[in-house]
Design a protein around this motif. Structure first.
Motif, short mmCIF file in Angstrom:
data_model
loop_
_atom_site.label_atom_id
_atom_site.label_comp_id
_atom_site.label_asym_id
_atom_site.label_seq_id
_atom_site.Cartn_x
_atom_site.Cartn_y
_atom_site.Cartn_z
N SER A 12 0.84 -1.21 0.00
CA SER A 12 0.00 0.00 0.00
C SER A 12 0.86 1.26 0.00
O SER A 12 0.73 2.15 0.84
N VAL A 13 1.78 1.30 -0.95
CA VAL A 13 2.70 2.43 -1.13
C VAL A 13 2.49 2.98 -2.54
O VAL A 13 2.34 2.22 -3.50
N MET A 14 2.49 4.31 -2.66
CA MET A 14 2.30 4.95 -3.97
C MET A 14 3.34 6.03 -4.20
O MET A 14 3.60 6.85 -3.31
N LEU A 15 3.92 6.04 -5.39
CA LEU A 15 4.88 7.07 -5.81
C LEU A 15 4.24 7.90 -6.92
O LEU A 15 3.69 7.35 -7.87
N HIS A 16 4.31 9.22 -6.77
CA HIS A 16 3.75 10.12 -7.77
C HIS A 16 4.74 11.24 -8.08
O HIS A 16 5.06 12.05 -7.21
N VAL A 17 5.27 11.24 -9.30
CA VAL A 17 6.09 12.36 -9.79
C VAL A 17 5.15 13.39 -10.37
O VAL A 17 4.40 13.10 -11.31
N TYR A 18 5.17 14.62 -9.82
CA TYR A 18 4.26 15.62 -10.37
C TYR A 18 4.87 16.42 -11.50
O TYR A 18 4.14 16.94 -12.35
N ASP A 19 6.17 16.58 -11.57
CA ASP A 19 6.88 17.13 -12.72
C ASP A 19 8.37 17.04 -12.40
O ASP A 19 8.78 16.31 -11.49
N ASP A 20 9.19 17.80 -13.15
CA ASP A 20 10.64 17.71 -12.95
C ASP A 20 11.09 18.22 -11.59
O ASP A 20 12.22 17.96 -11.17
N ARG A 21 10.22 18.94 -10.89
CA ARG A 21 10.63 19.51 -9.59
C ARG A 21 10.61 18.49 -8.47
O ARG A 21 11.49 18.49 -7.60
N GLY A 22 9.63 17.59 -8.45
CA GLY A 22 9.59 16.71 -7.31
C GLY A 22 8.60 15.59 -7.40
O GLY A 22 7.87 15.43 -8.40
#
Length: 206
Positions: free
Chosen positions: A162-172
């Motif tokens: 139950s772990v999720m990774l989300h890149v929102y753009d090049d910043r973080g």
């Protein structure tokens, strides 16, 4: 086609960032060393390398890719001219993984306006690092002069942890979980990449 477990897991982890139970680490990707305008390639490479390294630590076996598209047309460089669909643009760039489910949801609720409804699909990435890193590519390239770039928002999920990774753009990027214990390894292992202004909140999780 539906898979309530993936849909519900994604929805609960995504919405938790707005509430008091915000079990989330925030990482800096592009940083301040490289400029998006004059040094886009070094900036992109650093951001992708960091995201992929953290993903290696989180998703060694089980990985589900969740991809959302709101109808925005793809930016054509690097894609066939006839591609007008975000999911097709993703596949045209080489992303290849079996689809699990499909649903619709609002990604960014706006109480003062009508929020966009997004089409969302999930894919079984398993241990396929190439497919996983392809999703990271498009997430990081979304606001950069890096092509090809599909107009999608992406997430990586381990349904067992139950772990999720989300890149929102090049910043973080954000890494979320129900239980902070699931994040302790990446918190201590990649402390130098954590977002400075949010360190106090993150330290309280442990």
């Amino acid at each position: 086609m539906s898979s309530p477990s993936i849909e519900n897991l994604w929805s609960s982890l995504w919405s938790a960032r707005f509430g008091v139970e915000d079990v989330r680490l925030r990482f800096e990707l592009g940083g301040e060393e490289f400029d998006n305008t004059s040094q886009p390639v070094p900036r992109f490479l650093q951001a992708h390398r960091r995201a992929s390294t953290v993903a290696d630590a989180l998703f060694s076996e089980n990985c589900i890719g969740v991809v959302a598209w709101n109808g925005r047309l793809p930016n054509q460089p690097g894609l066939p001219d006839e591609v007008k669909d975000g999911f097709v643009a993703l596949q045209s760039s080489g992303f290849d993984a079996p689809q699990i489910s499909e649903w619709q949801a609002t990604l960014y609720p706006d109480p003062d306006d009508e929020s966009d409804v997004w089409d969302i699909r999930s894919y079984d990435l398993g241990p396929n690092r190439n497919a996983r890193d392809a999703l990271l590519w498009h997430a990081i390239a979304s606001e950069m002069p890096i092509f090809p770039s599909a107009p999608v928002v992406t997430f990586l999920i381990d349904p067992k942890k139950s772990v999720m990774l989300h890149v929102y753009d090049d910043r973080g990027m954000d890494v979320s979980a129900y239980d902070s214990a699931a994040l302790h390894g990446v918190y201590s292992g990649f402390a130098d990449w954590l977002l400075d202004y949010d360190r106090e909140r993150m330290s309280k999780l442990f």
